[in-house]
Design an enzyme around this catalytic site. Sequence first.
Site, PDB file in Angstrom:
ATOM      1  N   HIS A 126       0.819  -1.217   0.000  1.00 26.00           N
ATOM      2  CA  HIS A 126       0.000   0.000   0.000  1.00 26.00           C
ATOM      3  C   HIS A 126       0.851   1.265   0.000  1.00 26.00           C
ATOM      4  O   HIS A 126       0.347   2.349  -0.285  1.00 26.00           O
ATOM      5  CB  HIS A 126      -0.987  -0.004   1.177  1.00 26.00           C
ATOM      6  CG  HIS A 126      -0.381   0.191   2.529  1.00 26.00           C
ATOM      7  ND1 HIS A 126      -0.134  -0.851   3.397  1.00 26.00           N
ATOM      8  CD2 HIS A 126       0.026   1.309   3.176  1.00 26.00           C
ATOM      9  CE1 HIS A 126       0.379  -0.376   4.520  1.00 26.00           C
ATOM     10  NE2 HIS A 126       0.489   0.924   4.413  1.00 26.00           N
TER      11      HIS A 126
ATOM     12  N   ASP B 163       0.391  -7.590   1.305  1.00 25.42           N
ATOM     13  CA  ASP B 163       0.784  -6.200   1.545  1.00 25.42           C
ATOM     14  C   ASP B 163       2.303  -6.024   1.563  1.00 25.42           C
ATOM     15  O   ASP B 163       2.850  -5.325   2.417  1.00 25.42           O
ATOM     16  CB  ASP B 163       0.171  -5.682   2.850  1.00 25.42           C
ATOM     17  CG  ASP B 163       0.093  -4.154   2.896  1.00 25.42           C
ATOM     18  OD1 ASP B 163       0.457  -3.522   1.890  1.00 25.42           O
ATOM     19  OD2 ASP B 163      -0.314  -3.608   3.935  1.00 25.42           O
TER      20      ASP B 163
ATOM     21  N   SER C   3       4.952   2.132   7.940  1.00 28.83           N
ATOM     22  CA  SER C   3       4.623   1.097   6.961  1.00 28.83           C
ATOM     23  C   SER C   3       5.855   0.652   6.198  1.00 28.83           C
ATOM     24  O   SER C   3       6.602   1.472   5.659  1.00 28.83           O
ATOM     25  CB  SER C   3       3.597   1.631   5.951  1.00 28.83           C
ATOM     26  OG  SER C   3       2.362   1.853   6.563  1.00 28.83           O
TER      27      SER C   3
END
Length: 494
Positions: free
Chosen positions: A72, A103, A181
Amino acid sequence: MLEALPTPGEPLRREEHIVEDAKDAPFMDNVVKVFCVHTEPNFSLPWQRKRQFSTSSSGFVIEGKRLLTNAHSVEHHTQVKIKKRGSDTKYLANVLAIGTECDIAMLSVNDDEFWEGITPVTFGSLPRLQDAVTVVGYPIGGDTISVTSGVVSRIEVTSYVHGATELIGVQIDAAINSGNSGGPAFNHRGECVGIAFQSLRHEDVENIGYVIPTPVIEHFINDYKRSGDYTGFPILGVEWQKMENPDLRKAVGMAPNQKGVRIRRVEPTAPAAQYLRHSDILLSFDDVAIANDGTVPFRLGERISFSYLVSQKYTGESAKVKILRDGSVNEYNLELRYHKRLVPAHIKGIPPSYYIVAGVVFAAITVPYLRSEYGKDYDYDAPVKLLNKLLHSMAKTEDEQLVVVSQVLVADVNIGYEDIVNTQVLAFNGTSVTNLKHLANMVESCKDEFLKFDLDHQQVLVLETQRAKAATPAILATHCIPSPMSSDLKTTVS
């Protein structure tokens, strides 16, 4: 609710300390900052894209001159740049593979200067409960590297928000914030044991973060090595029911020593559909016995959902399943394939498809489409009919799509239809619609007097064929639309 962490957003809620001296933790020199410019599709106006925006996240170096970050973090990218710790230079990066379900994304940098003085991380084994972990990255709150510490509090099959799937995940109590992230989580030996990717946002909880563990990371890396691309995590292709009720087990003829789960439905497009049936009892997967609650043994004193065993396989591999049917036990070797959803969870970087005739815009429903139309709470706000298809319907063929009238661009030729929005197209001139290509082909080649679209809720949209086709170019010009159909349909429409 669980949320992926694509960009800096919320303020830090836990103290963090900055590591000044690389000698204290040399493995942190492998952690990089990822800068990405995104240009997302515009599902309401699929012939164009939205305004570009920039994000920053974290990543780290692995062997083979590759880097890993979250999928993402680079979704719908137009440019990706990497900056090393302590450097003032940003290096252009290439996106090699994006694993939407897990992911994870793999990047590379062509500039040899970038790789000078960098040693790739080493991966450790899956951590255990109460093991100490250190999350390293570049979250909101500053430009330098940040470290937060915590312990492993839970290991189980969990929901991957971005991937809309369920894989094994590690829950930790270290603060994971926007910008973390893609950053690595290290154990006390400096080995990477996971990738930060989402956190739990709820008024009743705090400091609950999730990392992608090494079994999932290694599956992604090995998948890329095997095929040169990401092929995904395969599925068995069944929906199942627990068999914890003793009367239910007795009714289906299970012996006292037999355990398993009842198959409710089988995906028509899955290879399992050739062998498995509704109401079969799934007893084991690759000789591992399945309990009545759908779990299998996992390390000493732990159990986990049997879907974990499926996720360890690669697309195209086979698995041996044992089932109970009509009192007899049967064994089958099933091929495992990627999940074909009627409503796809991702468009995987491909521009959305559309087709326009007489101002009527047709589109194929996907989860990003619903999110674009109805916001992040689309699973509450979208039409019930579409949500029912999303949650419960299965694709009957590999190329089946859920086609809708997305909107009607108002013109004299379509007067009276302007209120039709996101309504499924069931048939055209009496022929059931399989997908958007099928519909476009039928309309373009139609010689009948009328174009008749049978819609959901017993609605009908009828246009005179010659008048509708003649009006289309002027409507496209009015709305500055370059083509009546997306490029992927042009090769199929004759």
